[in-house]
Design an enzyme around this catalytic site. Structure first.
Site, PDB file in Angstrom:
ATOM      1  N   HIS A   1      -1.351  -5.410   3.716  1.00 56.12           N
ATOM      2  CA  HIS A   1      -1.065  -5.401   5.149  1.00 56.12           C
ATOM      3  C   HIS A   1      -2.352  -5.123   5.935  1.00 56.12           C
ATOM      4  CE1 HIS A   1       2.948  -4.999   3.442  1.00 56.12           C
ATOM      5  NE2 HIS A   1       3.462  -5.253   4.629  1.00 56.12           N
TER       6      HIS A   1
ATOM      7  N   SER B   1       4.238  -9.194   1.179  1.00 56.89           N
ATOM      8  CA  SER B   1       5.183  -8.146   1.517  1.00 56.89           C
ATOM      9  C   SER B   1       6.542  -8.483   0.907  1.00 56.89           C
ATOM     10  CB  SER B   1       5.253  -7.964   3.038  1.00 56.89           C
ATOM     11  OG  SER B   1       5.890  -6.752   3.372  1.00 56.89           O
TER      12      SER B   1
ATOM     13  N   GLU C   1       0.190  -3.962  -3.712  1.00 55.54           N
ATOM     14  CA  GLU C   1      -0.189  -3.486  -2.379  1.00 55.54           C
ATOM     15  C   GLU C   1       1.016  -2.780  -1.782  1.00 55.54           C
ATOM     16  OE1 GLU C   1       0.958  -4.589   0.821  1.00 55.54           O
ATOM     17  OE2 GLU C   1       2.404  -6.020   0.025  1.00 55.54           O
TER      18      GLU C   1
END
Length: 340
Positions: A310, A144, A241
């Protein structure tokens, strides 16, 4: 510290790193594309926990300590500023940067794991000591917002970094097994999705490709474009992502990568999971239509749905090592160990 002074120190530091390495490159002692592999982990080693981005709660620290000690047999050293609060950040920029620099310099610490993502890592990139970090290679893992640290340290300190669990992730059997095989055993793993509904993948364009594995969170990466903290994309494999972005925003960010010349350089493309990415206001393209629009014209192998992002069951991806991807099978085959 004034902005001008900070900019001077940052520029000087990056220039010094380049100057320091140039004679070794010229003498043939270091190849221009040299990458440093950190030492592997062993049971009983100490891992440092830091909060370089969003705010962390004490209960999360306690849960992380339990997971790392019980499941991996590691000792835990907490960063001095791990519970700091500064607005929505886990402390002031200078303190969060000091935490990263200190953990890399600490000889007792064998790996560094970020507590969580959120936002804030981009803010501390100019304050990191890339020369010191490069002189003390060790495992750095997260995902992230931690994408910023993974890419900057890979690019500037030439160290393999790891896109994987943060300390507040779900340390389940699948994820822990990936960590053990890659970070402890030093295996060159072939990563393939679980045969479950969540593990379904979609081919964007068939084929195989080889290259260094580079990538991370799409929104974080797109905000780094134009900065001096990104690695080379030339003939490498880009993985992405995302979470909680409407499709048009994904389109906007991929367009940024395209207009910046990044997509035209890569040899292969993997989009992991786009968790809770909605169509947004009608009318809309689907996510797959957007991916096909940007990727198919490149003529490179690509797929969507790899176990990256995630999600609970996630791969540990070595950023900067050579891999071979197979879009038809949805596999990422490591061609070398990521640790020494």
């Amino acid at each position: 510290m004034s902005i001008n002074r900070r900019q001077f120190i940052t520029t000087f530091g990056l220039a010094a790193l380049a100057t320091q390495m140039q004679p070794l490159i010229a003498e043939g002692k270091i190849a221009p594309n040299t990458i440093i592999k950190p030492p592997r982990l062993q049971v009983g080693d100490t891992v440092g926990l830091i909060s370089p981005a969003g705010i962390v709660e004490l209960k999360d620290v306690e849960s992380a300590k339990l997971a790392l000690t019980a499941q991996l047999g590691l000792k835990v050293k907490l960063g001095k500023h791990i519970l700091d609060r500064y607005g929505y950040l886990a402390g002031k920029d200078s303190d969060r940067a000091i935490e990263v620099n200190t953990m890399f310099a600490d000889k007792s610490v064998k790996a560094i794991i970020a507590m969580r993502g959120g936002w804030g890592c981009n803010r501390i990139l100019p304050l990191l000591d890339y020369i010191r970090i490069g002189s003390n290679p060790k495992i750095l893992m997260g995902y992230s917002d931690i994408t910023s640290l993974l890419l900057a340290i890979n690019a500037r300190s030439k160290i393999v970094t790891f896109h994987g669990l943060v300390a507040t992730s779900t340390w389940n059997e699948f994820a822990v097994n990936c960590v053990k095989r890659i970070l402890f055993n030093g295996e060159a793993v072939t990563m393939k999705n679980l045969d479950t509904e969540e593990g379904k993948m979609q081919v964007i364009a068939p084929g195989k490709a080889r290259g260094k594995l580079i990538g991370g969170n799409l929104s974080v990466l797109s905000t780094m474009v134009g900065s001096p903290y990104l690695p080379s994309w030339n003939k490498n494999i880009l993985f992405l992502e995302e979470k909680g972005e409407d499709v048009y925003r994904v389109d906007r960010m991929l367009t940024q990568l395209k207009n910046a010349g990044i997509l035209n350089q890569i040899a292969g493309f993997i989009f992991g999971q786009c968790t809770n990415c909605n169509l947004g206001d009608e009318p809309s393209f689907t996510l797959m239509q957007v991916l096909q629009y940007h990727i198919v014209p490149l003529g490179i192998p690509a797929w969507y749905g790899s176990m990256i992002g995630h999600i609970k069951d996630k791969f540990t991806l070595p950023v900067g090592t050579e891999v071979e991807i197979d879009a038809n099978a949805g596999t990422i085959k490591m061609l070398e160990s990521a640790v020494t």
